[in-house]
Write an enzyme that holds these catalytic residues in place. Structure first.
Site, PDB file in Angstrom:
ATOM      1  N   GLU A  81       0.679  -1.106  -0.089  1.00 31.55           N
ATOM      2  CA  GLU A  81       0.142   0.133   0.219  1.00 31.55           C
ATOM      3  C   GLU A  81       0.820   1.161  -0.007  1.00 31.55           C
ATOM      4  O   GLU A  81       0.346   2.249   0.370  1.00 31.55           O
ATOM      5  CB  GLU A  81      -1.021  -0.154   1.154  1.00 31.55           C
ATOM      6  CG  GLU A  81      -2.092  -1.183   1.141  1.00 31.55           C
ATOM      7  CD  GLU A  81      -2.897  -1.164   0.137  1.00 31.55           C
ATOM      8  OE1 GLU A  81      -3.088  -0.243  -0.504  1.00 31.55           O
ATOM      9  OE2 GLU A  81      -3.769  -2.126   0.235  1.00 31.55           O
ATOM     10  N   HIS A  85      -4.098   1.594   8.055  1.00 37.20           N
ATOM     11  CA  HIS A  85      -4.896   0.783   7.426  1.00 37.20           C
ATOM     12  C   HIS A  85      -4.990  -0.515   8.051  1.00 37.20           C
ATOM     13  O   HIS A  85      -4.126  -1.104   8.383  1.00 37.20           O
ATOM     14  CB  HIS A  85      -4.515   0.955   6.038  1.00 37.20           C
ATOM     15  CG  HIS A  85      -5.215  -0.292   5.208  1.00 37.20           C
ATOM     16  ND1 HIS A  85      -6.584  -0.377   5.053  1.00 37.20           N
ATOM     17  CD2 HIS A  85      -4.732  -1.573   4.666  1.00 37.20           C
ATOM     18  CE1 HIS A  85      -6.685  -1.473   4.431  1.00 37.20           C
ATOM     19  NE2 HIS A  85      -5.763  -2.220   4.067  1.00 37.20           N
ATOM     20  N   HIS A 142      -8.362  -3.890   8.860  1.00 35.63           N
ATOM     21  CA  HIS A 142      -9.465  -4.551   8.305  1.00 35.63           C
ATOM     22  C   HIS A 142     -10.512  -4.960   9.520  1.00 35.63           C
ATOM     23  O   HIS A 142     -10.697  -6.347   9.526  1.00 35.63           O
ATOM     24  CB  HIS A 142      -8.925  -5.882   7.599  1.00 35.63           C
ATOM     25  CG  HIS A 142      -7.988  -5.724   6.410  1.00 35.63           C
ATOM     26  ND1 HIS A 142      -7.175  -6.929   6.180  1.00 35.63           N
ATOM     27  CD2 HIS A 142      -7.570  -4.877   5.823  1.00 35.63           C
ATOM     28  CE1 HIS A 142      -6.381  -6.533   5.076  1.00 35.63           C
ATOM     29  NE2 HIS A 142      -6.549  -5.227   4.929  1.00 35.63           N
ATOM     30  N   HIS A 162     -12.932  -3.838   1.801  1.00 35.46           N
ATOM     31  CA  HIS A 162     -11.576  -3.902   2.192  1.00 35.46           C
ATOM     32  C   HIS A 162     -11.103  -3.577   3.455  1.00 35.46           C
ATOM     33  O   HIS A 162     -10.478  -4.349   4.263  1.00 35.46           O
ATOM     34  CB  HIS A 162     -10.556  -3.317   1.237  1.00 35.46           C
ATOM     35  CG  HIS A 162      -9.146  -3.480   1.304  1.00 35.46           C
ATOM     36  ND1 HIS A 162      -8.250  -3.279   0.366  1.00 35.46           N
ATOM     37  CD2 HIS A 162      -8.424  -3.927   2.483  1.00 35.46           C
ATOM     38  CE1 HIS A 162      -6.955  -3.426   0.746  1.00 35.46           C
ATOM     39  NE2 HIS A 162      -7.217  -3.830   2.095  1.00 35.46           N
TER      40      HIS A 162
HETATM   41  P1  13P Z   1       0.947  -5.292   3.168  1.00 37.67           P
HETATM   42  O1  13P Z   1       1.309  -6.693   4.183  1.00 37.67           O
HETATM   43  O2  13P Z   1       1.774  -5.271   1.812  1.00 37.67           O
HETATM   44  O3  13P Z   1       1.113  -4.154   4.122  1.00 37.67           O
HETATM   45  O4  13P Z   1      -0.311  -5.734   2.796  1.00 37.67           O
HETATM   46  C1  13P Z   1      -1.461  -5.664   3.853  1.00 37.67           C
HETATM   47  C2  13P Z   1      -2.923  -5.180   3.366  1.00 37.67           C
HETATM   48  O5  13P Z   1      -3.533  -4.861   4.286  1.00 37.67           O
HETATM   49  C3  13P Z   1      -3.076  -4.674   2.062  1.00 37.67           C
HETATM   50  O6  13P Z   1      -4.120  -4.022   1.827  1.00 37.67           O
HETATM   51 ZN    ZN Z   2      -5.544  -4.211   3.582  1.00 36.72          ZN
END
Ligand code: 13P
Ligand code: ZN
Length: 264
Positions: A107, A130, A132, A202
């Site tokens: 990202e 970021h 989830h 996402h």
């Molecule tokens: P990375 O491990 O490359 O940071 O990716 C995790 C992720 O949540 C991608 O949206």
């Molecule tokens: Zn992600």
């Protein structure tokens, strides 16, 4: 090798990542964290990797970013091997690895694009997170909750202080490929006004003065979403606190202007 010291910033990564893991929001290697720093000195001329587009507001700055595939539960124990330091060139068109983890999060385009916007429009906000959370991803599957205004009005009206803490509401980006430039450009546009941006199907992106602050804001949104799901589980589709009450509360605390700035 740089003599620039960034060790004290790793505490913010450590503490926030450990909470992301404890909350269960960053499963496996899900999620990523970054901080924008001032860093003196030029980038070595052999080290340049082009940025996806010129980012003049990042010129000469540095970004601390978690490595791709790193786990929040491990960053939360020992951040040093999992976080990389990257320096942006003086013309804002390229970057290079300086120290720590060499393989940046996939990202990186969104993180850089959003930092470029924050540096211009909200320079006090130096952190991006970021992750989830299931309760937020689930919102994206509810018919009609497919734009920021509807999500903000519906979810942030479910507890007394949510809109007060997030007067501009939640930004929204429809589903884009993870790590894509499109995701970065659309998120940066939303981040001009919104501290939180929901990435459809996402997860969520949060900005703040520190990672801990970004996490605070995300906690407020996530709590409101859990209130929503508890009510839905009980068979109630909540109407929420009325617009008048919300506006009166924002007026009392001097935050109505921030709310109105995203209403037109
Ligand atoms: P990375 O491990 O490359 O940071 O990716 C995790 C992720 O949540 C991608 O949206
Ligand atoms: Zn992600």
């Amino acid at each position: 090798m740089t003599r620039f010291s960034y060790a004290h910033h790793l505490e913010d990564f450590k503490s926030t990542a450990s909470w992301l893991a404890r909350r269960g929001w960053s499963e496996a290697a899900g999620g990523n964290l970054s901080l924008r720093l001032e860093m003196p000195g030029p980038l070595h001329e052999d080290d340049h990797i082009p940025l996806p587009f010129p980012m003049p507001h990042l010129a000469g700055k540095a970004i601390l970013l978690t490595g791709s595939g790193t786990r929040a539960r491990e960053i939360g124990v020992n951040p040093q091997p999992h976080v990389g330091l990257f320096k942006i060139s003086d013309d804002g068109t390229s970057y290079g690895w300086i120290a720590g983890n060499r393989k940046p999060s996939m990202e990186l385009p969104p993180h850089c694009a959003i930092h470029n916007t924050l540096a211009e429009h909200r320079p006090e906000d130096k952190a991006i997170l970021h992750t989830h959370p299931a309760s937020l991803i689930a919102l994206c599957h509810v018919q009609g909750l497919d734009n920021g205004k509807v999500v903000s009005d519906k979810i942030l009206s479910l507890q007394s202080e949510a809109r007060l803490i997030l007067p501009e509401g939640i930004g929204f980006v429809e589903h884009e490929l993870p790590g894509s430039l499109e995701l970065g450009i659309k998120s940066a546009a939303q981040a001009k006004k919104h501290q939180l941006v929901l990435w459809q199907f996402h997860g969520c992106l949060a900005t703040g003065e520190t990672l801990a602050h970004a996490f605070d804001l995300l906690e407020v949104f996530e709590k409101s979403a859990r209130v929503y799901w508890e009510l839905r589980t009980a068979g109630i589709d909540p109407a929420g606190i009325s617009k008048t009450t919300i506006e009166n509360t924002l007026t009392y605390f001097g935050r109505l202007d921030r709310y109105k700035s995203t209403q037109e």
